[in-house]
Motif scaffolding. Sequence first.
Motif, PDB file in Angstrom:
ATOM      1  N   SER A  76      -0.104   2.947   7.323  1.00 18.74           N
ATOM      2  CA  SER A  76       0.116   1.544   7.008  1.00 18.74           C
ATOM      3  C   SER A  76      -0.610   1.120   5.736  1.00 18.74           C
ATOM      4  N   LEU A  77      -1.761   1.680   5.495  1.00 23.60           N
ATOM      5  CA  LEU A  77      -2.525   1.319   4.301  1.00 23.60           C
ATOM      6  C   LEU A  77      -1.881   1.841   3.021  1.00 23.60           C
ATOM      7  N   LEU A  78      -1.407   3.086   3.054  1.00 21.76           N
ATOM      8  CA  LEU A  78      -0.948   3.732   1.825  1.00 21.76           C
ATOM      9  C   LEU A  78       0.564   3.703   1.649  1.00 21.76           C
ATOM     10  N   VAL A  79       1.317   3.805   2.736  1.00 16.93           N
ATOM     11  CA  VAL A  79       2.778   3.808   2.620  1.00 16.93           C
ATOM     12  C   VAL A  79       3.282   2.364   2.566  1.00 16.93           C
ATOM     13  N   PHE A  80       2.938   1.576   3.539  1.00 12.77           N
ATOM     14  CA  PHE A  80       3.238   0.148   3.596  1.00 12.77           C
ATOM     15  C   PHE A  80       4.709  -0.162   3.313  1.00 12.77           C
ATOM     16  N   THR A  81       5.578   0.470   4.043  1.00 14.54           N
ATOM     17  CA  THR A  81       6.984   0.091   4.062  1.00 14.54           C
ATOM     18  C   THR A  81       7.497   0.423   5.455  1.00 14.54           C
ATOM     19  N   GLY A  82       7.735  -0.609   6.238  1.00 13.40           N
ATOM     20  CA  GLY A  82       7.973  -0.436   7.659  1.00 13.40           C
ATOM     21  C   GLY A  82       9.111   0.494   8.003  1.00 13.40           C
ATOM     22  N   ALA A  83      10.239   0.399   7.282  1.00 17.14           N
ATOM     23  CA  ALA A  83      11.389   1.238   7.608  1.00 17.14           C
ATOM     24  C   ALA A  83      11.043   2.718   7.457  1.00 17.14           C
ATOM     25  N   SER A  84      10.361   3.066   6.372  1.00 21.37           N
ATOM     26  CA  SER A  84       9.981   4.466   6.154  1.00 21.37           C
ATOM     27  C   SER A  84       8.972   4.927   7.190  1.00 21.37           C
ATOM     28  N   ARG A 111      14.440   2.937  -2.213  1.00 17.36           N
ATOM     29  CA  ARG A 111      15.085   1.665  -2.533  1.00 17.36           C
ATOM     30  C   ARG A 111      14.100   0.669  -3.133  1.00 17.36           C
ATOM     31  N   ASN A 112      12.809   0.813  -2.802  1.00 17.70           N
ATOM     32  CA  ASN A 112      11.821  -0.112  -3.349  1.00 17.70           C
ATOM     33  C   ASN A 112      11.692   0.026  -4.860  1.00 17.70           C
ATOM     34  N   ALA A 113      11.990   1.209  -5.386  1.00 17.54           N
ATOM     35  CA  ALA A 113      11.947   1.392  -6.837  1.00 17.54           C
ATOM     36  C   ALA A 113      13.003   0.542  -7.523  1.00 17.54           C
ATOM     37  N   PHE A 114      14.168   0.405  -6.889  1.00 19.71           N
ATOM     38  CA  PHE A 114      15.222  -0.439  -7.463  1.00 19.71           C
ATOM     39  C   PHE A 114      14.840  -1.915  -7.371  1.00 19.71           C
ATOM     40  N   TYR A 115      14.156  -2.296  -6.290  1.00 28.16           N
ATOM     41  CA  TYR A 115      13.637  -3.656  -6.224  1.00 28.16           C
ATOM     42  C   TYR A 115      12.683  -3.918  -7.389  1.00 28.16           C
ATOM     43  N   GLY A 116      11.847  -2.920  -7.678  1.00 25.52           N
ATOM     44  CA  GLY A 116      10.848  -3.079  -8.724  1.00 25.52           C
ATOM     45  C   GLY A 116      11.456  -3.319 -10.095  1.00 25.52           C
ATOM     46  N   LEU A 117      12.608  -2.723 -10.362  1.00 24.12           N
ATOM     47  CA  LEU A 117      13.260  -2.924 -11.656  1.00 24.12           C
ATOM     48  C   LEU A 117      13.603  -4.390 -11.868  1.00 24.12           C
ATOM     49  N   ARG A 118      14.054  -5.065 -10.829  1.00 20.15           N
ATOM     50  CA  ARG A 118      14.405  -6.478 -10.949  1.00 20.15           C
ATOM     51  C   ARG A 118      13.163  -7.364 -10.924  1.00 20.15           C
ATOM     52  N   LEU A 119      12.217  -7.065 -10.043  1.00 16.79           N
ATOM     53  CA  LEU A 119      11.041  -7.914  -9.920  1.00 16.79           C
ATOM     54  C   LEU A 119      10.137  -7.828 -11.141  1.00 16.79           C
ATOM     55  N   ILE A 138       8.474  -4.540  -1.515  1.00 17.94           N
ATOM     56  CA  ILE A 138       9.164  -4.111  -0.301  1.00 17.94           C
ATOM     57  C   ILE A 138      10.302  -5.097  -0.021  1.00 17.94           C
ATOM     58  N   ASP A 139      10.989  -4.904   1.082  1.00 19.11           N
ATOM     59  CA  ASP A 139      12.137  -5.750   1.410  1.00 19.11           C
ATOM     60  C   ASP A 139      11.754  -7.227   1.489  1.00 19.11           C
ATOM     61  N   GLU A 140      10.673  -7.516   2.197  1.00 22.13           N
ATOM     62  CA  GLU A 140      10.333  -8.905   2.477  1.00 22.13           C
ATOM     63  C   GLU A 140       9.868  -9.648   1.225  1.00 22.13           C
ATOM     64  N   THR A 141       9.017  -9.026   0.416  1.00 25.68           N
ATOM     65  CA  THR A 141       8.567  -9.700  -0.805  1.00 25.68           C
ATOM     66  C   THR A 141       9.734  -9.916  -1.768  1.00 25.68           C
ATOM     67  N   THR A 142      10.657  -8.966  -1.800  1.00 27.00           N
ATOM     68  CA  THR A 142      11.839  -9.130  -2.656  1.00 27.00           C
ATOM     69  C   THR A 142      12.712 -10.276  -2.163  1.00 27.00           C
ATOM     70  N   ALA A 143      12.894 -10.369  -0.839  1.00 26.92           N
ATOM     71  CA  ALA A 143      13.726 -11.426  -0.268  1.00 26.92           C
ATOM     72  C   ALA A 143      13.153 -12.808  -0.541  1.00 26.92           C
ATOM     73  N   VAL A 144      11.835 -12.947  -0.588  1.00 24.87           N
ATOM     74  CA  VAL A 144      11.206 -14.242  -0.859  1.00 24.87           C
ATOM     75  C   VAL A 144      11.180 -14.549  -2.353  1.00 24.87           C
ATOM     76  N   ALA A 240      24.519   3.392   2.402  1.00 17.06           N
ATOM     77  CA  ALA A 240      24.520   2.705   1.102  1.00 17.06           C
ATOM     78  C   ALA A 240      25.820   2.942   0.342  1.00 17.06           C
ATOM     79  N   LEU A 241      26.594   3.971   0.725  1.00 17.36           N
ATOM     80  CA  LEU A 241      27.880   4.229   0.072  1.00 17.36           C
ATOM     81  C   LEU A 241      28.889   3.113   0.343  1.00 17.36           C
ATOM     82  N   ALA A 242      28.584   2.247   1.304  1.00 18.37           N
ATOM     83  CA  ALA A 242      29.498   1.138   1.594  1.00 18.37           C
ATOM     84  C   ALA A 242      29.629   0.202   0.406  1.00 18.37           C
TER      85      ALA A 242
END
Length: 287
Positions: A76-84, A111-119, A138-144, A240-242
């Motif tokens: 939780s300290l180092l990975v910190f991405t719930g889905a993974s 997928r978090n790397a792609f979030y980072g490109l936009r953020l 992560i998902d939640e910070t990106t959504a907010v 994700a191919l959808a």
Amino acid sequence: MAEQTALPEGAGIPGVPPAGPPGGPGPAAEDRPDKPDAAVVRDALGVGVAVGLSGFAFGVTSAGSGLSLLQTCVLSLLVFTGASQFALVGALAAGGNPYTAAAGAFFLGVRNAFYGLRLSQLLSLPRAVRPFAAHWVIDETTAVTLPQPTRRAARIGFTVTGLTLYVLWNLTTLVGALGAEALGDTDAWGLDAASPAVFLALLAPMLRSTVERVTAALAVLLALTLLPVLPAGVPVLLSALAAPAVLFLTGRTKRGPADGDAGGPEGDGDSGNNEDAAERQKGERCT
């Protein structure tokens, strides 16, 4: 030719938004109302607290899968991405190879790397802060962060969500791992579904158009279909191919009638009429 009267500088035409300065935000960005800091903090805290409490479920699931207290907390300290994290402990609990489980969790977190490109463009943080901020992408910070109308609001939303979620997630992970023995059979509680359920609750309001809803439905269908035949984590990646599939079909649907009209003689005639009308409008402006 009729004399043209120039509007004084700073004046505008009623009902027409003024053009922004070169390189600056366009009218759409200027028209978006500012959001009070208190409202941003309230929304960020709501997401951070709601999702952070689900760290308890991860702590219980991780301890039930055989990981030690130290291993669970370090994840939780180092990975910190719930889905993974859930994908990793779920694969280990199912008897999977540790390296395969780690690889699946890694690719799920890409997928978090792609979030980072936009953020990175939206937040525009100082270089010294970016490595630390990247840990909270992560998902939640990106959504907010993404819906915020200004850069200040985006930074506040990102910081409050990331800090609240990081602290609570790690605290509840510790509590869950310590209390796993008291719960007994952790599989019977179904706590591994807590984090995905929270994420779906955050995602559902963002699906506003038909294309978005169809894409989400197809992704769910792909994941559920492939789940019994592929290793854990892989169906989620393939779902994700959808997105490209729906976009391709939507593009073909839009191009079909347009291409048919343009290919006939009537289409050429309409094009010529449009050009003549445009020329006439230009002439009227000059007289």
